[in-house]
Scaffold this active site. Structure first.
Site, PDB file in Angstrom:
ATOM      1  N   PRO A   9      37.930  31.721  30.868  1.00 33.55           N
ATOM      2  CA  PRO A   9      37.594  30.896  32.019  1.00 33.55           C
ATOM      3  C   PRO A   9      38.531  31.061  33.207  1.00 33.55           C
ATOM      4  O   PRO A   9      39.741  31.152  33.041  1.00 33.55           O
ATOM      5  CB  PRO A   9      37.666  29.467  31.472  1.00 33.55           C
ATOM      6  CG  PRO A   9      38.443  29.565  30.203  1.00 33.55           C
ATOM      7  CD  PRO A   9      38.188  30.933  29.663  1.00 33.55           C
ATOM      8  N   ASN A  10      37.910  31.104  34.386  1.00 26.74           N
ATOM      9  CA  ASN A  10      38.604  31.147  35.684  1.00 26.74           C
ATOM     10  C   ASN A  10      39.224  32.504  36.018  1.00 26.74           C
ATOM     11  O   ASN A  10      39.767  32.672  37.108  1.00 26.74           O
ATOM     12  CB  ASN A  10      39.675  30.035  35.795  1.00 26.74           C
ATOM     13  CG  ASN A  10      39.063  28.660  35.613  1.00 26.74           C
ATOM     14  OD1 ASN A  10      38.128  28.310  36.328  1.00 26.74           O
ATOM     15  ND2 ASN A  10      39.543  27.899  34.645  1.00 26.74           N
ATOM     16  N   ASN A  73      42.041  38.288  27.234  1.00 28.13           N
ATOM     17  CA  ASN A  73      42.782  37.236  27.927  1.00 28.13           C
ATOM     18  C   ASN A  73      41.929  35.977  27.791  1.00 28.13           C
ATOM     19  O   ASN A  73      41.002  35.764  28.567  1.00 28.13           O
ATOM     20  CB  ASN A  73      43.014  37.582  29.400  1.00 28.13           C
ATOM     21  CG  ASN A  73      43.822  36.500  30.111  1.00 28.13           C
ATOM     22  OD1 ASN A  73      44.044  35.418  29.562  1.00 28.13           O
ATOM     23  ND2 ASN A  73      44.259  36.792  31.326  1.00 28.13           N
ATOM     24  N   ALA A  76      42.651  29.694  29.543  1.00 27.51           N
ATOM     25  CA  ALA A  76      43.042  28.370  29.032  1.00 27.51           C
ATOM     26  C   ALA A  76      42.671  28.174  27.560  1.00 27.51           C
ATOM     27  O   ALA A  76      43.324  27.399  26.851  1.00 27.51           O
ATOM     28  CB  ALA A  76      42.411  27.277  29.882  1.00 27.51           C
ATOM     29  N   ARG A 106      56.244  29.078  31.564  1.00 33.39           N
ATOM     30  CA  ARG A 106      55.439  28.027  32.183  1.00 33.39           C
ATOM     31  C   ARG A 106      55.458  26.725  31.361  1.00 33.39           C
ATOM     32  O   ARG A 106      56.348  26.529  30.547  1.00 33.39           O
ATOM     33  CB  ARG A 106      54.024  28.564  32.436  1.00 33.39           C
ATOM     34  CG  ARG A 106      54.051  29.766  33.424  1.00 33.39           C
ATOM     35  CD  ARG A 106      52.680  30.288  33.752  1.00 33.39           C
ATOM     36  NE  ARG A 106      51.886  29.271  34.449  1.00 33.39           N
ATOM     37  CZ  ARG A 106      50.569  29.364  34.655  1.00 33.39           C
ATOM     38  NH1 ARG A 106      49.902  30.430  34.200  1.00 33.39           N
ATOM     39  NH2 ARG A 106      49.925  28.422  35.292  1.00 33.39           N
TER      40      ARG A 106
HETATM   41  C1  DQA Z   1      46.441  33.040  31.721  1.00 26.98           C
HETATM   42  C2  DQA Z   1      47.474  31.965  31.360  1.00 26.98           C
HETATM   43  C3  DQA Z   1      46.778  30.706  30.851  1.00 26.98           C
HETATM   44  O1  DQA Z   1      47.742  29.728  30.520  1.00 26.98           O
HETATM   45  C4  DQA Z   1      45.874  30.135  31.926  1.00 26.98           C
HETATM   46  O2  DQA Z   1      45.176  29.016  31.440  1.00 26.98           O
HETATM   47  C5  DQA Z   1      44.948  31.152  32.480  1.00 26.98           C
HETATM   48  C6  DQA Z   1      45.401  32.516  32.701  1.00 26.98           C
HETATM   49  C7  DQA Z   1      47.082  34.292  32.335  1.00 26.98           C
HETATM   50  O3  DQA Z   1      46.406  35.311  32.408  1.00 26.98           O
HETATM   51  O4  DQA Z   1      48.234  34.236  32.785  1.00 26.98           O
HETATM   52  O5  DQA Z   1      43.817  30.826  32.870  1.00 26.98           O
HETATM   53  O6  DQA Z   1      45.798  33.447  30.520  1.00 26.98           O
END
Ligand code: DQA
Length: 143
Positions: A9-10, A73, A76, A106
């Site tokens: 996601p995202n 990847n 989240a 992080r």
């Molecule tokens: C991520 C790191 C994750 O914690 C985050 O929720 C993401 C991107 C990264 O590529 O750094 O969406 O996977």
């Protein structure tokens, strides 16, 4: 050799979302980088992105018997998804986890990775080039 690259996601919002953390390159740039890597290395690479956990589980299941390596990847879902971990275990395909940002520096809630418990390697904090590194690792070991 066939490799599946899966983004959660995202990741489709790259270039727009928090550029200070994830960089200025777009998702299209990532897609193009992976396509170029496939061409240069003589690999068959399929790319998949979804904002939905079940769709990612379905895609991992589809890989069974068809794919030699997975680069994932989970975004989240990294920090929440036992379902993605179980799907990776179910298909038993060598997998590498990639994070664009340096997750280890992080928030506390990002310090657990369920899919990472299956993946044989985690590459983090290298931006988009982490995907290339993961692909080359799989090629060298299993290609
Ligand atoms: C991520 C790191 C994750 O914690 C985050 O929720 C993401 C991107 C990264 O590529 O750094 O969406 O996977």
């Amino acid at each position: 050799m066939k490799i599946m690259v899966i983004n959660g996601p995202n990741i489709n919002m790259l270039g727009i979302r928090e550029p200070g953390i994830y960089g200025a390159n777009s998702f299209a740039d990532l897609w193009a980088l992976i396509d170029a890597t496939a061409k240069a290395e003589g690999l068959e690479i399929e790319q998949f992105q979804s904002n939905h956990e079940g769709a990612i589980v379905d895609k991992i299941q589809e890989c069974y018997g068809k794919v030699d390596g997975i680069v994932i990847n989970p975004a989240a879902y990294t920090h929440t998804s036992i379902a993605i971990l179980d799907a990776l275990k179910a298909v038993g395909i060598p997998a590498v986890e990639v994070h664009i940002s340096k997750v280890s520096d992080r928030e506390a809630f990002r310090q657990i990775s369920y899919p990472g418990m299956y993946c044989e390697k985690t590459i983090q904090g290298k931006g988009l080039s982490g995907y290339t590194d993961a692909i080359l690792y799989l090629k060298e070991k299993y290609g």
